[in-house]
Design an enzyme around this catalytic site. Structure first.
Site, mmCIF file in Angstrom:
data_model
loop_
_atom_site.group_PDB
_atom_site.id
_atom_site.type_symbol
_atom_site.label_atom_id
_atom_site.label_comp_id
_atom_site.label_asym_id
_atom_site.label_seq_id
_atom_site.Cartn_x
_atom_site.Cartn_y
_atom_site.Cartn_z
ATOM 1 N N CYS A 56 1.284 -0.464 8.122
ATOM 2 C CA CYS A 56 1.107 0.429 6.965
ATOM 3 C C CYS A 56 -0.110 1.335 7.100
ATOM 4 C CB CYS A 56 1.005 -0.388 5.689
ATOM 5 S SG CYS A 56 2.390 -1.537 5.440
ATOM 6 N N HIS A 197 -1.307 4.221 0.134
ATOM 7 C CA HIS A 197 -0.118 3.576 0.689
ATOM 8 C C HIS A 197 0.691 2.967 -0.450
ATOM 9 C CE1 HIS A 197 2.544 0.972 2.779
ATOM 10 N NE2 HIS A 197 1.858 -0.122 2.535
ATOM 11 N N ASN A 227 8.218 0.252 -0.147
ATOM 12 C CA ASN A 227 7.129 0.290 0.830
ATOM 13 C C ASN A 227 7.701 0.735 2.176
ATOM 14 O OD1 ASN A 227 5.159 -0.262 2.735
ATOM 15 N ND2 ASN A 227 4.644 -2.284 1.919
#
Length: 270
Positions: A56, A197, A227
């Site tokens: 990420c 994020h 995500n």
């Protein structure tokens, strides 16, 4: 596709590129890098192309690396892509994890600043390897080659301790963002937007509280895509630029945390 759209938005051609950096943990093949396949599909023959495996945090890491190449004069124009096909790395029986993630790609083109005050003002990146076990794909590497038993146990899929990642995410995203702001000579009051994020709305809310920056100034799309790991920041950034929320001259904070545990933040004047 994301790379082509970024080049088009920048008014550039593939021939203008000096380098391609791809943040991903779900590349087409274990070897060579995903960036190699991207280079060939774009027709950008001959230029260096490599991957960043920071999950990420991959886009922020890629942005930081590209910034160094441009600052030293080693490159003038770098394509940075965050891309994941996490649906292929999920254990679909683990409902605590698989429902959180999505597939996607986003990209930016980074070039030399024009002396008008716009550009990357600061970046800060970090890793704490002692927390590696909290978010990982344990099987499939040289330390644990895949076997029939390993496949049955889903050792080639994402394993995550959500509560542990949650705790460190809030702390580390806040600290990295604060350090990036300090390095840029700014305070949170001088920010226009935060593109964090898109991992968890509760994490983002806590970071908002700790930074003292209103949640309504965070670019959010997690409810649309989930995500998407390294792709989440460039997707959200692209959407906000295209719809006019983020405008030239505004100060934008980017921050992310992923496997490693790796995390970082950047301040960009758009």
């Amino acid at each position: 596709a994301a790379g082509r759209q970024a080049l088009e938005a920048a008014g550039l051609n593939v021939a203008d590129l000096d380098m391609i950096i791809v943040g991903t943990i779900s590349g087409d093949t274990p070897m060579p890098a995903c960036a190699v396949h991207v280079q060939q599909k774009l027709g950008a023959d001959g230029i260096p192309a490599f991957d960043i495996s920071a999950a990420c945090a991959g886009f922020v890491y890629g942005l930081t690396i590209a910034d160094q190449f441009i600052a030293t004069g080693a490159a003038s124009c770098v394509l940075i892509i965050g891309v994941e096909l996490l649906s292929r790395l999920m254990n679909w029986q683990d409902r605590t994890t698989c429902v959180l993630f999505g597939d996607g790609a986003g990209a930016v083109v980074l070039g030399r600043a024009k002396g008008d005050g716009r550009g990357i003002l600061s970046t800060r990146i970090f890793t704490d390897g002692s927390l590696a076990g909290s978010l990982m794909i344990p099987g499939g590497g040289s330390s644990e080659p895949l076997t029939e038993e390993g496949l049955t146990r889903k050792r080639n899929k994402v394993h995550m301790s959500g509560s542990e990642v949650f705790k460190v995410a809030i702390k580390n995203l806040t600290s990295a963002s604060t350090l990036a702001l300090k390095a840029a000579g700014l305070t949170s009051k001088e920010l226009d937007w935060v593109v964090a994020h898109q991992a968890n709305l509760r994490i983002i809310t806590q970071v908002s509280d700790r930074l003292g920056f209103p949640l309504e100034k965070f670019i959010l799309n997690i409810e649309e895509y989930g995500n998407t790991s390294s792709a989440s920041i460039p997707i959200a950034l692209d959407e906000a630029v295209r719809d006019g929320r983020i405008k030239p001259g505004q100060n934008v904070l980017l921050c992310a945390l992923g496997a490693g545990i790796s995390w970082g933040a950047a301040i960009v004047r758009m």
